[in-house]
Every structure is written in C-alpha cells, then in structure tokens.
Design a protein around this motif. Structure first.
Motif, short mmCIF file in Angstrom:
data_model
loop_
_atom_site.label_atom_id
_atom_site.label_comp_id
_atom_site.label_asym_id
_atom_site.label_seq_id
_atom_site.Cartn_x
_atom_site.Cartn_y
_atom_site.Cartn_z
N LEU A 160 0.81 -1.16 0.01
CA LEU A 160 -0.07 -0.13 -0.02
C LEU A 160 0.74 1.19 0.02
CD1 LEU A 160 -2.60 -1.19 2.45
CD2 LEU A 160 -3.17 -0.39 0.26
N SER A 161 2.11 1.19 0.68
CA SER A 161 3.03 2.33 0.90
C SER A 161 3.50 2.67 -0.61
CB SER A 161 4.15 2.14 1.85
OG SER A 161 4.81 3.21 1.94
N HIS A 162 3.80 1.67 -1.26
CA HIS A 162 4.61 1.71 -2.55
C HIS A 162 3.78 2.40 -3.56
CE1 HIS A 162 7.83 1.39 -5.30
NE2 HIS A 162 7.07 0.90 -6.11
N ALA A 163 2.48 1.67 -3.53
CA ALA A 163 1.35 2.01 -4.55
C ALA A 163 1.05 3.66 -4.31
CB ALA A 163 0.14 1.55 -4.34
N LYS A 164 1.12 4.18 -3.05
CA LYS A 164 0.93 5.76 -2.81
C LYS A 164 1.99 6.37 -3.35
CE LYS A 164 -2.05 7.28 -1.73
NZ LYS A 164 -3.07 8.21 -2.63
N THR A 165 3.33 5.85 -3.14
CA THR A 165 4.66 6.46 -3.50
C THR A 165 4.69 6.42 -4.82
OG1 THR A 165 5.70 5.83 -1.41
CG2 THR A 165 6.97 6.55 -3.24
N TYR A 166 4.34 5.27 -5.49
CA TYR A 166 4.55 5.38 -6.90
C TYR A 166 3.65 6.18 -7.72
CZ TYR A 166 5.36 2.85 -11.66
OH TYR A 166 5.70 2.91 -12.83
N ARG A 167 2.37 5.90 -7.33
CA ARG A 167 1.20 6.66 -7.99
C ARG A 167 0.61 7.49 -6.86
NH1 ARG A 167 1.97 7.30 -13.52
NH2 ARG A 167 2.16 5.09 -14.41
N PRO A 168 0.95 8.64 -6.51
CA PRO A 168 0.41 9.43 -5.24
C PRO A 168 -0.96 10.11 -5.54
CG PRO A 168 2.35 10.79 -6.08
CD PRO A 168 2.26 9.29 -6.88
N LYS A 169 -1.28 10.29 -6.87
CA LYS A 169 -2.65 10.74 -6.93
C LYS A 169 -3.97 9.61 -7.28
CE LYS A 169 -1.06 14.67 -9.70
NZ LYS A 169 -1.23 15.63 -10.86
N ILE A 170 -3.26 8.32 -7.10
CA ILE A 170 -4.46 7.29 -6.98
C ILE A 170 -4.88 6.89 -5.74
CG2 ILE A 170 -4.95 4.99 -7.65
CD1 ILE A 170 -3.02 5.05 -10.01
#
Length: 264
Positions: A160-170
């Motif tokens: 979840l952390s990497h998803a937010k870091t990689y695509r912060p607008k999603i």
C-alpha cells in the motif's frame, strides 16, 4: 457466465450479493476461480497449479462491462503465485482493455500483494486504475493464523505504501475483518499503521465463517452494529477520508460512494 467470467460476489459468498446485483454493481474476479493460497477466512477454492488465465479475458471483461453500462467497476483477483509474474501483466491487460472500451468507467483494482515484488505492482499501476485496493485483512497479531503463510501484515502495508509513493494521485484503500479475536487496542493500532502509509479509504466488516470446514476459522465474536458505528467514527478521526463500517460491509461494498460524494 456466458463468457466464463467469475465474480467474487459468488466465489466468496458475499452477504451483500442481492443488494449489489440489484443495483447493477458486481465485483469481477480475474484469472479464474482457483487461488494458489489458502487463507483461513476465505471460501475461494485453492490449487497449486490452476489452469492458465484465459488470454481472451481482457476482451470478454471489457465487452461485458460495456454492455452493463456501469459508471464504476471493481476488479479483484485470485493469487497466482505459480505464474512467472504472478499474473501482473494479465491484470494490466484487463485494465487497459476495459479502459479502451469504456473510457468513462472508473475502475477499482483490488490487488494481491505480489509477495512484495514492487516491479509487478508497478506493472498493474501503470495500466491506470482509478483506485488501488489491497486488504490487510486483520490486525497484525492474528495474521499468521488468518492469512496464508505467503501473506503478511507488514508486507501488505509495504504494498500500500509503495502504491501511494509510485502513483500518489491514485486513492488507496484497504479492509479489516473484525470478530476474529482482536482487541480494540489492536484495531486502533491498525488504524494508525494503515494511515501511516497514506491509505485514504477503509472498510470494516464482521468476519463470517464461510463454511463449517475445519480449515475455516470460527467466529470469535459478533460485534453489535453500534460498535461498528463507533469504530467507524474512530477511523474517521484518524484521518481516513471515507470509511464504511458495519457487520455486512465488505471491501467492495458501495465502492463507488466516494466518487459520488466527490471524495478523492
């Protein structure tokens, strides 16, 4: 069924099936009906080597969603640990096909953890889902007893952390099952842990034993609706933008509501 597509609504025996289907909402389960993991809360059948994913599934899914004329669709998936990329390229192809055929449709992708392989996660994120979800499922202490050995509380938080870091607008989303023997202190700690990795959306629901089979965990406690209400308010106080909390709430329950309310 005519196209060989599966819904998690049926495979996971969701108690909200009649309500959601009555409103024209369904959660499609990609890559077949067999999972390579054996979590003790789940009714989806398991196999070490399920059949290969249907190469026509992206097209079938895109056409089906077009015919259903939905504004919002949830796509989830079984785990396919035996595949070289754990199915990441297939999931990305499904999202791309749906987006091409239904450019206005919002897609929520409920992902597996890819055993913590962020490159595979990025393959799916690059396809452009509108919401990324991955469930931590339960509090940290209970994870070894509830989830498959390949899964992990900290691994899920890392995804979840990497998803937010990689695509912060999603927007990111996760879910907790309650009634497995957790304490309120552990629940509140989970709220803090989940918010610390940037997750904006949270669902809280009662664990219901899928079958009486020995493999499936018994319910430790049934929480009353007012306790779900109180925990939902507590979650909001931790900073979640959207919280769905109730005995029959599941991770995809009324998933489109944040968009309808204008939440990110």
């Amino acid at each position: 069924r005519s196209r060989g597509l599966a819904t998690v609504c049926e495979e996971a025996r969701c108690p909200n099936l009649a309500e959601c289907w009555g409103k024209g909402t369904a959660t499609f389960m990609l890559m077949g009906e067999l999972c390579t993991r054996g979590c003790r809360f789940c009714s989806v059948r398991t196999a070490l080597r399920p059949p290969l994913p249907d190469p026509e599934e992206p097209v079938k899914l895109a056409l089906t969603l077009k015919e259903m004329t939905l504004d919002y669709a949830v796509l989830t998936t079984v785990c396919r640990d035996e595949l070289p990329d754990q199915g990441a390229s297939h999931l990305a192809a499904c999202i791309a096909a749906v987006k091409k055929e239904n450019p206005e449709l919002k897609i929520e992708m409920l992902l597996q953890d890819f055993r913590g392989d962020f490159a595979l996660l990025e393959t799916v994120l690059d396809a452009g889902p509108d919401v990324v979800a991955h469930n931590v499922e339960c509090v940290e202490r209970l994870t070894p007893a509830v989830r498959d050995a390949k899964a992990g509380y900290r691994q899920s938080l890392a995804v979840l952390s990497h998803a937010k870091t990689y695509r912060p607008k999603i927007p990111t989303k996760t879910s907790l099952m309650l009634g497995l023997g957790e304490t309120e202190t552990e629940i509140l700690q989970s709220f803090e842990d989940i918010r610390s990795v940037g997750v904006e959306r949270l669902t809280l629901g009662q664990y219901l034993r899928p079958t009486s089979a020995k493999h499936h965990l018994p319910v430790a406690r049934f929480l009353p609706p007012e306790e779900f209400d109180r925990l939902g308010e507590s979650a909001k106080s931790h900073g979640f933008l959207h919280v769905a909390s109730g005995p029959f709430v599941r991770s995809s329950y009324r998933a489109a509501e944040p968009f309808l309310r204008g939440h990110p």
